[in-house]
Write a protein that holds these residues in place. Structure first.
Motif, PDB file in Angstrom:
ATOM      1  N   LEU A 149     -18.573  22.159  25.027  1.00  0.00           N
ATOM      2  CA  LEU A 149     -17.329  22.740  25.570  1.00  0.00           C
ATOM      3  C   LEU A 149     -16.640  21.778  26.546  1.00  0.00           C
ATOM      4  CD1 LEU A 149     -15.456  25.184  25.282  1.00  0.00           C
ATOM      5  CD2 LEU A 149     -16.598  26.197  27.244  1.00  0.00           C
ATOM      6  N   PRO A 150     -17.369  21.233  27.561  1.00  0.00           N
ATOM      7  CA  PRO A 150     -16.668  20.280  28.430  1.00  0.00           C
ATOM      8  C   PRO A 150     -16.174  19.042  27.685  1.00  0.00           C
ATOM      9  CG  PRO A 150     -18.992  20.507  29.091  1.00  0.00           C
ATOM     10  CD  PRO A 150     -18.723  21.544  28.039  1.00  0.00           C
ATOM     11  N   SER A 151     -16.924  18.593  26.674  1.00  0.00           N
ATOM     12  CA  SER A 151     -16.446  17.395  25.984  1.00  0.00           C
ATOM     13  C   SER A 151     -15.204  17.721  25.143  1.00  0.00           C
ATOM     14  CB  SER A 151     -17.543  16.714  25.161  1.00  0.00           C
ATOM     15  OG  SER A 151     -17.799  17.448  24.013  1.00  0.00           O
ATOM     16  N   GLY A 154     -12.647  19.516  28.506  1.00  0.00           N
ATOM     17  CA  GLY A 154     -12.679  18.996  29.881  1.00  0.00           C
ATOM     18  C   GLY A 154     -13.532  19.879  30.780  1.00  0.00           C
ATOM     19  N   HIS A 155     -14.122  19.249  31.805  1.00  0.00           N
ATOM     20  CA  HIS A 155     -15.065  19.947  32.684  1.00  0.00           C
ATOM     21  C   HIS A 155     -14.420  21.135  33.400  1.00  0.00           C
ATOM     22  CE1 HIS A 155     -18.501  20.280  35.509  1.00  0.00           C
ATOM     23  NE2 HIS A 155     -17.562  20.694  36.326  1.00  0.00           N
ATOM     24  N   ALA A 156     -13.223  20.927  33.977  1.00  0.00           N
ATOM     25  CA  ALA A 156     -12.626  21.970  34.820  1.00  0.00           C
ATOM     26  C   ALA A 156     -12.354  23.244  34.016  1.00  0.00           C
ATOM     27  CB  ALA A 156     -11.338  21.446  35.458  1.00  0.00           C
ATOM     28  N   ARG A 157     -11.781  23.077  32.818  1.00  0.00           N
ATOM     29  CA  ARG A 157     -11.496  24.253  31.991  1.00  0.00           C
ATOM     30  C   ARG A 157     -12.801  24.915  31.518  1.00  0.00           C
ATOM     31  NH1 ARG A 157      -7.277  20.948  28.255  1.00  0.00           N
ATOM     32  NH2 ARG A 157      -5.364  21.379  29.400  1.00  0.00           N
ATOM     33  N   ALA A 173      -6.370  28.015  22.614  1.00  0.00           N
ATOM     34  CA  ALA A 173      -7.474  27.414  21.847  1.00  0.00           C
ATOM     35  C   ALA A 173      -6.938  26.311  20.932  1.00  0.00           C
ATOM     36  CB  ALA A 173      -8.198  28.483  21.042  1.00  0.00           C
ATOM     37  N   GLU A 174      -5.776  26.541  20.358  1.00  0.00           N
ATOM     38  CA  GLU A 174      -5.161  25.507  19.516  1.00  0.00           C
ATOM     39  C   GLU A 174      -4.739  24.313  20.395  1.00  0.00           C
ATOM     40  OE1 GLU A 174      -1.726  25.977  16.332  1.00  0.00           O
ATOM     41  OE2 GLU A 174      -0.922  25.354  18.270  1.00  0.00           O
ATOM     42  N   ALA A 175      -4.066  24.593  21.511  1.00  0.00           N
ATOM     43  CA  ALA A 175      -3.577  23.505  22.377  1.00  0.00           C
ATOM     44  C   ALA A 175      -4.737  22.684  22.946  1.00  0.00           C
ATOM     45  CB  ALA A 175      -2.732  24.090  23.511  1.00  0.00           C
ATOM     46  N   TRP A 176      -5.874  23.330  23.206  1.00  0.00           N
ATOM     47  CA  TRP A 176      -7.013  22.640  23.824  1.00  0.00           C
ATOM     48  C   TRP A 176      -7.958  22.008  22.801  1.00  0.00           C
ATOM     49  CZ3 TRP A 176      -8.997  26.389  28.255  1.00  0.00           C
ATOM     50  CH2 TRP A 176      -7.989  26.491  29.230  1.00  0.00           C
TER      51      TRP A 176
END
Ligand code: COA
Length: 259
Positions: A149-151, A154-157, A173-176
């Motif tokens: 998930l972080p990879s 990103g860690h913060a999200r 979810a699409e944008a990320w």
């Protein structure tokens, strides 16, 4: 055997359907068993070129059945999570060589979201809601999601999703990069099936080598083991007992009571 997971093979596509809509498709040990056996069989069966996950009812899945978790919390058995069917399912996801496609509508809680990070193509309703509320339940991430998930986002999200239980809708979810495409809810299943059937006509040898080069299955499996040891210990904790009791009694958890 349970009919809470439907298994069908047609046109090179094995479809695995969550079919326990009255419980929001919460996943029992028996259901994990069918999922694990089916994924293992799919790898060996030349009639299967692609696996598609979808669901009946208004949810993808509400994740692990919480009464199963409560029973493990209460039991004296100290078995690691990897010895249960869920462990076999997660390892089958890590080691899958054939393409995995998901069609997600409604809620995808816990493993309902973390399994998507092992899928190669994900089609999602713009109104879908992804959550990984492990910390809400006094648990820790699983399915190698502490890595994936972080990879991916990103860690913060990822930390906000794990630690605060923040939800991500289909558009986000699409944008990320968790999903390929967010669609109106009534178009998702058809779109995912269409893509799975198209993928089944592509050269499987090239597809499997491509997938193998894109991910490190051994690293994913090793992280699952590491998480699994913590998960098994957390499942036995007084904090988790309070979280499961709160769910059963339909009240907020009060962790201040358990130090
Ligand atoms: N395990 C066991 N039963 C579950 C479940 C789960 N993960 N998720 C839902 N259910 C059951 C409910 O207990 C309820 O059963 P009942 O009709 O016999 O009372 C039924 O499914 C419908 O759920 P309900 O809570 O009434 O629906 P809702 O729309 O208000 O809420 C959820 C849906 C998914 C948000 C809520 O049920 C929930 O938070 N479930 C737990 C999710 C979870 O923490 N999963 C584990 C992640 S690691």
């Amino acid at each position: 055997m349970t009919d809470h997971i439907l298994v069908a093979v047609q046109d090179g596509v094995m479809t695995l359907t969550f079919n326990r809509p009255d419980k929001k498709n919460a996943i029992t040990d028996a259901m994990y068993g069918v999922l694990a056996d089916s994924l293992v069989a799919a790898e060996k069966d030349p009639a299967v070129r692609v696996v598609l996950f979808n669901s009946r009812g208004d949810s993808f899945t509400s994740g692990n059945d919480l009464s199963d978790f409560a029973a493990q919390n209460a039991s004296q058995d100290t078995g690691a999570r990897g010895e249960r069917n869920v462990g076999r399912f997660l390892k089958a996801l890590a080691h899958a060589k054939k393409p995995l496609v998901a069609s997600v509508r409604g809620l995808a809680v816990g493993v309902g979201t973390t399994m998507l990070l092992h899928c190669d193509l994900v089609y999602i309703a713009d109104t879908a809601k992804l959550t990984v509320p492990f910390v809400n339940l006094a648990l820790v991430p699983e399915a190698a999601s502490s890595l994936t998930l972080p990879s991916r986002i990103g860690h913060a999200r990822a930390y906000a999703m794990f630690a605060l239980g923040e939800a991500v809708d289909g558009r986000k979810a699409e944008a990320w990069g968790i999903a390929n495409e967010a669609l109106p809810e009534d178009e998702v299943d058809a779109r995912a099936l269409h893509i799975a059937q198209a993928l089944a006509k592509r050269p499987l040898g090239a597809l499997t080598v491509t997938k193998g080069l894109m991910r490190d299955a051994e690293q994913l499996a090793a992280r699952m083991d590491e998480e699994g040891a913590h998960f098994a210990a957390r499942l036995k904790s007084p904090e988790a007992a309070e979280a499961f009791a709160a769910f059963a009694q339909r009240r907020p958890a009060d962790f201040s009571k358990v130090g």
